[in-house]
Each structure stands twice: as C-alpha cells, then as structure tokens.
Design a protein around this motif. Sequence first.
Motif, PDB file in Angstrom:
ATOM      1  N   UNK A  36       0.474   1.351  -1.664  1.00 29.28           N
ATOM      2  CA  UNK A  36      -0.451   1.073  -2.770  1.00 29.28           C
ATOM      3  C   UNK A  36       0.244   1.234  -4.111  1.00 29.28           C
ATOM      4  N   UNK A  37       1.141   2.203  -4.222  1.00 32.37           N
ATOM      5  CA  UNK A  37       1.898   2.365  -5.456  1.00 32.37           C
ATOM      6  C   UNK A  37       2.841   1.212  -5.739  1.00 32.37           C
ATOM      7  N   UNK A  38       3.218   0.477  -4.698  1.00 31.41           N
ATOM      8  CA  UNK A  38       4.100  -0.669  -4.860  1.00 31.41           C
ATOM      9  C   UNK A  38       3.333  -1.966  -5.080  1.00 31.41           C
ATOM     10  N   UNK A  39       2.024  -1.879  -5.213  1.00 24.99           N
ATOM     11  CA  UNK A  39       1.233  -3.047  -5.574  1.00 24.99           C
ATOM     12  C   UNK A  39       0.549  -3.764  -4.439  1.00 24.99           C
ATOM     13  N   UNK A  40       0.611  -3.236  -3.232  1.00 27.93           N
ATOM     14  CA  UNK A  40      -0.059  -3.870  -2.097  1.00 27.93           C
ATOM     15  C   UNK A  40      -1.476  -3.299  -1.942  1.00 27.93           C
ATOM     16  N   UNK A  41      -2.319  -4.050  -1.274  1.00 25.18           N
ATOM     17  CA  UNK A  41      -3.716  -3.634  -1.096  1.00 25.18           C
ATOM     18  C   UNK A  41      -3.886  -2.878   0.215  1.00 25.18           C
ATOM     19  N   UNK A  42      -5.053  -2.267   0.350  1.00 22.34           N
ATOM     20  CA  UNK A  42      -5.364  -1.583   1.606  1.00 22.34           C
ATOM     21  C   UNK A  42      -5.363  -2.551   2.787  1.00 22.34           C
ATOM     22  N   UNK A  43      -5.856  -3.754   2.562  1.00 24.40           N
ATOM     23  CA  UNK A  43      -5.883  -4.765   3.625  1.00 24.40           C
ATOM     24  C   UNK A  43      -4.467  -5.167   4.031  1.00 24.40           C
ATOM     25  N   UNK A  44      -3.589  -5.298   3.042  1.00 22.28           N
ATOM     26  CA  UNK A  44      -2.185  -5.596   3.347  1.00 22.28           C
ATOM     27  C   UNK A  44      -1.594  -4.514   4.237  1.00 22.28           C
ATOM     28  N   UNK A  45      -1.894  -3.265   3.895  1.00 21.63           N
ATOM     29  CA  UNK A  45      -1.326  -2.156   4.665  1.00 21.63           C
ATOM     30  C   UNK A  45      -1.904  -2.116   6.069  1.00 21.63           C
ATOM     31  N   UNK A  46      -3.204  -2.363   6.206  1.00 20.33           N
ATOM     32  CA  UNK A  46      -3.820  -2.355   7.534  1.00 20.33           C
ATOM     33  C   UNK A  46      -3.179  -3.418   8.423  1.00 20.33           C
ATOM     34  N   UNK A  47      -2.973  -4.595   7.870  1.00 19.46           N
ATOM     35  CA  UNK A  47      -2.321  -5.663   8.634  1.00 19.46           C
ATOM     36  C   UNK A  47      -0.873  -5.293   8.964  1.00 19.46           C
ATOM     37  N   UNK A  48      -0.201  -4.658   8.013  1.00 24.40           N
ATOM     38  CA  UNK A  48       1.178  -4.200   8.232  1.00 24.40           C
ATOM     39  C   UNK A  48       1.260  -3.212   9.391  1.00 24.40           C
ATOM     40  N   UNK A  49       0.344  -2.254   9.436  1.00 22.25           N
ATOM     41  CA  UNK A  49       0.348  -1.256  10.503  1.00 22.25           C
ATOM     42  C   UNK A  49       0.098  -1.911  11.850  1.00 22.25           C
ATOM     43  N   UNK A  50      -0.886  -2.814  11.902  1.00 21.69           N
ATOM     44  CA  UNK A  50      -1.234  -3.452  13.179  1.00 21.69           C
ATOM     45  C   UNK A  50      -0.056  -4.280  13.699  1.00 21.69           C
TER      46      UNK A  50
END
Length: 341
Positions: free
Chosen positions: A114-128
Amino acid sequence: MERTATSRRGRLRRLGLLLAAVPVVIWAGYHLGEAGASWTAAWASLSDIGWRRLLLLGTVWLTGLWVHTFVLDASLPGLTHPRALTLNLSGSAVANLLPLGGVAGTVLNLTMVRGWGHTNRDFARFVVVSKVWDVAARLLLPFAAVLALLAAGRLHPWLPWLGITVPAALAGGLLVAASLGRSRPLLRLVTLASLAFRTIPGVRGAAWTDAVAALLDGVEELVRRRWRPLTAGMTGYCVSEGVLLWLCLTAVGLTVPVPVLLAGLAAARALTLAAVTPGGAGLVETGAIAVLIGLGTDPTGALAGVLLFRGFVFAAEIPVGGLAVLLWLATRRRGIRPNPA
C-alpha cells in the motif's frame, strides 16, 4: 460475538497443533541415532566447511530468491524486482520467527504494498496468484520425485507412494486450472469438502465454496497474460533450491543420485505446507532427513546436509529479512514513494 468465539477456537486449535508438533519433533530428533545418525559427527562436519564454500552456498541461495521475484513481479503488475525481494524476505522473516506467523508476514507485506501505491485489491490478487503457483509447485514436485525414483528402480514398494503423490499432483493441477479460469472442478471439490467438514463440531465449512470463488475473482485475466513468467520463475526457483541442496550435501561429503536429491527436496518443500511450527521448523528437517536415509543416504551426512540447507532457506532469512524491513522503514521515513502501479 459468534465470530469472536470462532476466532478464539481457531487460535486454540492452532496452538494445540503447535504444542502437539513439538514433542513429535523432539522424539524424531532423538531417534535419529537409532537410524545411524550422529549429531556430534554432523556438527563436526558442518564446522569443517570453509568460508569459500559458504560464500558459494550463499550466492546460490540469493540467486534463487532473485529468480523467485519473477513470480512475484508477474503476480503484481508494477512491482519491481528489488521490492519483490523485499516482500519475500520480510514476509519470510516474520513467518519463520513467529509461531503461525504467516498472517503477520502477510499484514506486513500489505503495509509495504500500500505504501508503494498499490490497492488492497491488487494485493489480494497478488497473494492468491503467487500462492497458487507456490502451492501447486509444492504439490507437483513429490509426484515428479516418485516418477524419477520409479525410473531409477529405487522405489519399493511403489504403490503407496503413488497413492499419496497422485492426489497431491491432481490438487496442484486443479489450483493452476482454477487460476486460468477453469475453476468448476476445484469448486466442486471444495463443496464436497465443505459438506464433509460441516458434520464436525466446531468446524464451519458451509461458506468455503463462496470464499474460494471470491478469492479467484479477477485472477483469470492476470494469469492468462502472465502464466509464462509465473511458470518460468517458479521452475527456476525449484531448480535453484535443488542445486542448493545438492551443494549442501556435497559440502558434507555426500554424493547422491538425482532422483534421491529430488525426493529430499520434494519432502522439504511439501512439508512446509504444514505450517504448524514457524516455517515448518523441525517437521521439514525430520521429513527430508528420513526420506534421504530411507533411500540409502548416509544418515549422518543426510543430517548435516539438510541442516546446512535449512540454515540458508530458513534461518538465514530471519536476519536478512529483518534487514530488509529496516531498510524499508528507513526509506519510508525519508518519504521516498514510488509511482503507483
């Protein structure tokens, strides 16, 4: 209130698993002597390794981590290789340090992303996406090891091992297929598991299918565009870990056939899925050593080689990952912010 009680029961269940795993690990370590392994000789073998050999091992270990960043970059568009390495090391450091620390590592990674400018949805997709490829590799590798052992004529009896590894490989294939948009077989399997577990007191399986479907939402488009770097990165990472294990065994004076090496690596990687102890500590070492000894490897050499291997892929990630967190905090305080993805 009900959710709080369920969460408390879940924590107690995980704590119970951790407490149950500790005596199992202690018992297994104690009985390695009965298999012919000598802890004293193993430590002596490790102490004789020169700094040049350790430098080579460290280089191979770091190279493997860098190769793995291709998986993470492909899972999160806009992520650079240095930031991917930071995510990997910091998350692993927390997970390896704390009991059941995977959640804490994920929260730390979310804060970074999030500090690097990505959204929560981006991170959720990244984890999956990254976890699907990682788990699939851990499930497919044992099947590949069994096939290699069968081809070399080193597996007797062979039927029980196929009975274990074939379902695991099928599960890995279902995960990959689901991420590519063919999720119906996986969801049917989850539904059956949900119905089965719903009969167990204290286990809520009714909403599993919806939860899995929600996790896969939005993943298909990304994976279809980036399956090549995902596959190449994960394959390269598995190969680098195999090379590292081979060098660790060679460093303590062992020469093992490739099928046996593959089996030891498969055991080590697959057992990390049983995240009962931090980073699978104890369980992974015991399983990998047992597999190597069972396939004819010198017990003391197997003990020393696996301990050296885990010294890099588990223990070394804690201080190096801690340094990565400190560097991230330092850049964060100076207000250095990247462009949004």
